[in-house]
Design an enzyme around this catalytic site. Structure first.
Site, mmCIF file in Angstrom:
data_model
loop_
_atom_site.group_PDB
_atom_site.id
_atom_site.type_symbol
_atom_site.label_atom_id
_atom_site.label_comp_id
_atom_site.label_asym_id
_atom_site.label_seq_id
_atom_site.Cartn_x
_atom_site.Cartn_y
_atom_site.Cartn_z
ATOM 1 N N LYS A 186 12.277 -3.710 -19.523
ATOM 2 C CA LYS A 186 11.963 -3.181 -18.180
ATOM 3 C C LYS A 186 13.485 -3.222 -17.467
ATOM 4 O O LYS A 186 13.898 -4.309 -17.682
ATOM 5 C CB LYS A 186 10.995 -3.772 -17.520
ATOM 6 C CG LYS A 186 10.858 -3.488 -15.939
ATOM 7 C CD LYS A 186 9.600 -3.738 -15.357
ATOM 8 C CE LYS A 186 9.531 -5.384 -14.765
ATOM 9 N NZ LYS A 186 10.516 -5.522 -13.706
ATOM 10 N N GLU A 221 15.563 -2.121 -13.742
ATOM 11 C CA GLU A 221 15.322 -1.678 -12.348
ATOM 12 C C GLU A 221 16.247 -0.663 -11.795
ATOM 13 O O GLU A 221 17.696 -0.940 -11.877
ATOM 14 C CB GLU A 221 15.464 -2.955 -11.530
ATOM 15 C CG GLU A 221 14.435 -3.995 -11.716
ATOM 16 C CD GLU A 221 14.777 -5.201 -10.644
ATOM 17 O OE1 GLU A 221 15.524 -5.365 -9.796
ATOM 18 O OE2 GLU A 221 13.944 -6.171 -10.859
ATOM 19 N N ASP A 263 11.705 -8.228 -18.916
ATOM 20 C CA ASP A 263 12.790 -7.757 -18.058
ATOM 21 C C ASP A 263 14.310 -7.966 -18.632
ATOM 22 O O ASP A 263 14.531 -9.090 -18.961
ATOM 23 C CB ASP A 263 12.946 -8.465 -16.668
ATOM 24 C CG ASP A 263 11.695 -7.756 -15.506
ATOM 25 O OD1 ASP A 263 11.918 -6.519 -15.563
ATOM 26 O OD2 ASP A 263 11.299 -8.584 -14.829
ATOM 27 N N GLU A 318 7.060 -0.962 -7.247
ATOM 28 C CA GLU A 318 6.944 -2.488 -6.387
ATOM 29 C C GLU A 318 7.095 -1.991 -4.584
ATOM 30 O O GLU A 318 7.988 -1.660 -4.487
ATOM 31 C CB GLU A 318 7.788 -3.275 -6.666
ATOM 32 C CG GLU A 318 7.647 -4.725 -6.044
ATOM 33 C CD GLU A 318 8.334 -5.920 -6.781
ATOM 34 O OE1 GLU A 318 8.923 -5.575 -8.052
ATOM 35 O OE2 GLU A 318 8.228 -7.075 -6.139
ATOM 36 N N ASP A 346 11.810 -11.299 -14.996
ATOM 37 C CA ASP A 346 13.100 -12.108 -14.313
ATOM 38 C C ASP A 346 12.528 -12.734 -12.927
ATOM 39 O O ASP A 346 13.171 -13.642 -12.644
ATOM 40 C CB ASP A 346 14.244 -11.294 -14.203
ATOM 41 C CG ASP A 346 14.161 -10.462 -13.187
ATOM 42 O OD1 ASP A 346 12.997 -10.102 -12.571
ATOM 43 O OD2 ASP A 346 15.080 -9.687 -13.039
ATOM 44 N N SER A 347 11.301 -12.650 -12.528
ATOM 45 C CA SER A 347 10.504 -13.734 -11.510
ATOM 46 C C SER A 347 10.501 -15.156 -11.875
ATOM 47 O O SER A 347 10.575 -15.821 -11.043
ATOM 48 C CB SER A 347 9.293 -13.054 -11.108
ATOM 49 O OG SER A 347 8.574 -12.834 -12.385
HETATM 50 O O1 KIV Z 1 9.840 -10.013 -12.630
HETATM 51 C C1 KIV Z 1 8.876 -9.683 -12.145
HETATM 52 O O2 KIV Z 1 7.781 -10.377 -12.336
HETATM 53 C C2 KIV Z 1 8.454 -8.444 -11.917
HETATM 54 C C3 KIV Z 1 7.244 -7.866 -11.370
HETATM 55 C C4 KIV Z 1 7.157 -8.257 -9.868
HETATM 56 C C5 KIV Z 1 6.629 -6.862 -11.357
HETATM 57 O O3 KIV Z 1 9.533 -7.335 -12.051
#
Ligand code: KIV
Length: 264
Positions: free
Chosen positions: A112, A114, A84, A181, A45-46
Site C-alpha cells: 500500500k 499513499e 504499507d 481515509e 505503518d500505524s
Molecule cells: O497504517 C494504517 O493502519 C492505515 C490504516 C489507517 C488504513 O493506513
C-alpha cells in the site's frame, strides 16, 4: 479459512457483498483474526503510533514493516496480506520496486502506498513487475506535515473532483484496491461507484466496498487519540473474539459505520 485472493475481493464488489478488514502487527492477533475468517489484513505503518508510541508514522522503517509482515504472515497463512510501504521508501519508481520486493518476500500479497496521480508511474512499474498495489487517498498520514494535521479531505468541490480523478488514474495505472481515509461519505460513495476495483474505507462512510479499522481502535486500547469514526467493539461485547465477530458482522450487514461514525 480458504486462501483469499484479490479475485475474491473483485467478486464481492461485483456481488455488492461488503467485506471487513483490520490492521494486524503480530502472529497472535493475526491467528485470532484468521480464526474469525477476517479475509484481509493490513500491516499498517500505524504501528509507529500504536506499537512504538511515535507521534506519527514517519519514523517507521522498511525493516519494521518487513519484521511485522513476517510475524503476521506466520499467524495468518490464508488472509490477503497488505503491507504499507513506509515514508520515503517509494519516492521514485525504482526505489519503490527495490523496497516492495523485500516486503513481498517477507510474505505480503500487496503493498500500500499513499498519494495521488503523481504515483501513477510507480503503480504501473510495480504492477508490471508483479507487485499488486493498493493506493491510499484522502487523509494520507505520511503527508501530515504538508497538510498541517489530520484533517478530513475532499470537502471542497475542486479537491473532491481531484480525488476522483486520482482514483481513476491510479486504477488505470494498475492499482487493484483503492483505500479512502477520512473523506465525506458522499464522495467515497461516488468514487466507489466510479471504479471497477474494490474501494476500502476508513472514516469514509458506509458505501465503500470494504471497511478497515486499526485493531487498537476496534478494541479501544489506542495509546493516542481515537478518531470519531472508529468504534470500540470490545466495550460492546466484552470479549476479544466476539468484538472481532461483531465488527465483521456489522460491516457485512452494512450496519457499521452508522451515522454516528460517518463524516458527512
Ligand atoms: O497504517 C494504517 O493502519 C492505515 C490504516 C489507517 C488504513 O493506513
Amino acid at each position: 479459512m480458504k486462501k483469499i485472493t484479490i479475485n475474491d475481493l473483485m467478486q464481492w464488489k461485483q456481488e455488492g457483498k461488503k467485506f471487513p478488514t483490520s490492521t494486524a502487527y503480530d502472529a497472535s492477533f493475526a491467528q485470532i483474526f484468521e480464526s474469525q475468517n477476517m479475509p484481509l489484513l493490513l500491516v499498517g505503518d500505524s504501528l509507529g503510533m500504536v506499537l512504538q508510541g511515535q507521534p506519527d508514522t514517519l519514523p517507521v522503517t522498511l525493516d519494521d514493516m518487513i519484521y511485522h509482515t513476517k510475524c503476521v504472515r506466520n499467524g495468518s497463512p490464508n488472509c490477503l496480506l497488505m503491507t504499507d510501504m513506509p515514508f520515503m521508501t517509494y519516492a521514485t519508481p525504482e526505489e519503490a520496486c527495490k523496497n516492495a520486493a523485500l516486503i513481498m518476500q517477507a510474505g505480503a500479497n500487496m503493498v500500500k502506498i499513499e498519494g495521488g496521480s503523481w504515483l501513477a508511474d510507480t503503480v504501473k512499474m510495480l504492477t508490471e513487475r508483479s507487485v499488486p498495489v493498493c493506493a491510499h487517498l484522502g487523509l494520507t498520514p505520511q503527508s501530515v506535515h504538508i497538510v498541517g494535521g489530520y484533517k478530513v479531505q475532499g470537502r471542497q468541490e475542486k479537491q473532491a473532483e481531484q480525488m476522483l480523478q486520482d482514483a481513476i488514474e491510479l486504477q488505470n495505472a494498475g492499482a487493484q484496491i483503492i483505500l479512502l481515509e477520512c473523506v465525506p461519505a458522499s464522495l467515497a460513495a461516488k468514487i466507489t461507484r466510479s471504479l471497477d476495483v474494490p474501494v476500502i474505507g476508513i472514516g469514509a462512510g458506509p458505501d465503500t466496498d470494504g471497511q478497515i479499522l486499526v485493531m487498537h481502535d476496534m478494541f479501544g486500547i489506542s495509546a493516542n487519540y481515537m478518531p470519531k469514526f472508529s468504534k470500540n467493539f470490545l466495550a460492546e461485547t466484552g470479549d476479544l473474539r466476539q468484538a472481532i465477530a461483531k465488527y465483521m458482522e456489522d460491516v457485512e450487514r452494512g450496519i457499521f459505520p452508522d451515522e454516528a461514525h460517518t463524516i458527512a
